[in-house]
Enzyme design. Sequence first.
Site, short mmCIF file in Angstrom:
data_model
loop_
_atom_site.label_atom_id
_atom_site.label_comp_id
_atom_site.label_asym_id
_atom_site.label_seq_id
_atom_site.Cartn_x
_atom_site.Cartn_y
_atom_site.Cartn_z
N LYS A 169 1.14 -5.29 6.04
CA LYS A 169 1.44 -5.08 4.45
C LYS A 169 2.71 -5.87 4.82
O LYS A 169 2.48 -6.79 3.33
CB LYS A 169 2.37 -3.58 4.62
CG LYS A 169 1.06 -2.97 3.97
CD LYS A 169 1.79 -1.15 4.56
CE LYS A 169 0.55 -0.26 4.16
NZ LYS A 169 1.27 1.16 4.58
N ASP A 182 3.47 3.87 -3.49
CA ASP A 182 1.94 5.62 -3.05
C ASP A 182 1.80 5.84 -4.46
O ASP A 182 0.77 7.15 -3.74
CB ASP A 182 2.65 5.49 -1.84
CG ASP A 182 1.91 4.94 -0.50
OD1 ASP A 182 1.23 4.64 -0.51
OD2 ASP A 182 2.97 4.98 0.18
N GLN A 194 6.25 4.95 5.71
CA GLN A 194 5.05 4.73 6.29
C GLN A 194 4.81 6.31 7.02
O GLN A 194 5.49 6.64 7.27
CB GLN A 194 5.04 3.68 7.20
CG GLN A 194 3.89 3.43 8.24
CD GLN A 194 2.53 2.86 7.58
OE1 GLN A 194 3.01 2.60 5.74
NE2 GLN A 194 1.26 3.78 6.73
N1 GUN Z 1 -0.38 6.51 6.48
C1 GUN Z 1 -1.89 6.43 6.95
N2 GUN Z 1 -1.73 5.28 5.21
C2 GUN Z 1 -0.44 5.40 4.50
C3 GUN Z 1 -0.64 4.87 3.15
O1 GUN Z 1 -1.60 4.94 2.39
N3 GUN Z 1 0.43 5.42 2.76
C4 GUN Z 1 1.58 5.39 4.18
N4 GUN Z 1 2.86 6.30 2.91
N5 GUN Z 1 1.55 6.07 5.17
C5 GUN Z 1 0.04 6.03 5.17
#
Ligand code: GUN
Length: 292
Positions: free
Chosen positions: A48, A115, A92
């Site tokens: 990211k 998210d 995360q």
């Molecule tokens: N962990 C695995 N996939 C994701 C996601 O799309 N967002 C977040 N915040 N954590 C994750």
Amino acid sequence: MHAVDCKALAEKITDEIHNETKSMDRKPVLAMFLVGKDPSSEIYIHKKEEQCIRAGIESRKIILSENITHRNLLAEIDKLNGNADIDAILIQLPLPKQIIEREALERIDPGKDVDCLHPLNFGLFCEYGSEEARVIPVTALAVMKILKECDAAIKGQDVVVVGSSNIAGKPIALMLVEKGATVTICHDKTKDLKRYTRKADILVVAAGKKHLVTKNMVKYGAIVIDVGINRENGIMRGDVDFDNVSEVASYVTPVPGGVGPITVATLLENVLRLSYRKQSNGIVPKPDIEII
Ligand code: GUN
């Protein structure tokens, strides 16, 4: 129907975001919490960060101890909620077991919830649909972008989604219903999974189980989208047995290099949406990016 180069599609979306951010008064800012030392989470955050640079978005990583208390994590979230420089916040997942995940996600200011995991934002998406939502669940948007790019018909098609998580299966199913598909959601309690999957014109698999889907479960000519990421000894595998299923499907997304890179790009689209909204005091301005 034609195959899609998912990496190229992700780059195209990221470059479109960059086109927008370069004419903004202020670069959007994404803050990401990394709690503990989960190796997969470290890799995701790193990806990211890399793509933020390409998109002209500033990223700030907040690394917190594996042993942080629930209360202290909430206090850290509050600090970012109150920081006017930050447009978007991501926590995360997964979180260490002392943290009540739901409370942490609900603590994020909904105006910064990149998210779409805050109940208010998820509710707006469910109730009003993707056009009116503040943010769109990133995996659902990634799946729609792939289907659009491969010219797949959606209206009236039979779609099966395997997996019912809030982060993937549920929003994917909702978005496909919104676009006119007849959707069945299967999960780990489904009796005789292949009875359903074999009927699907489009099969989306987000079960988190390595190579769950094999060719005997897939209709000839179906489109198969693999959302699964299963790491084993550092090797990434999907929920679909790619080589085997490719013998019957018209198109299967690979893992790695399929849905994953596009979810990073769609996440950055959400950063842009939140940033525009914030910079205009909530009178929203849609980014000049087509939703799907
Ligand atoms: N962990 C695995 N996939 C994701 C996601 O799309 N967002 C977040 N915040 N954590 C994750």
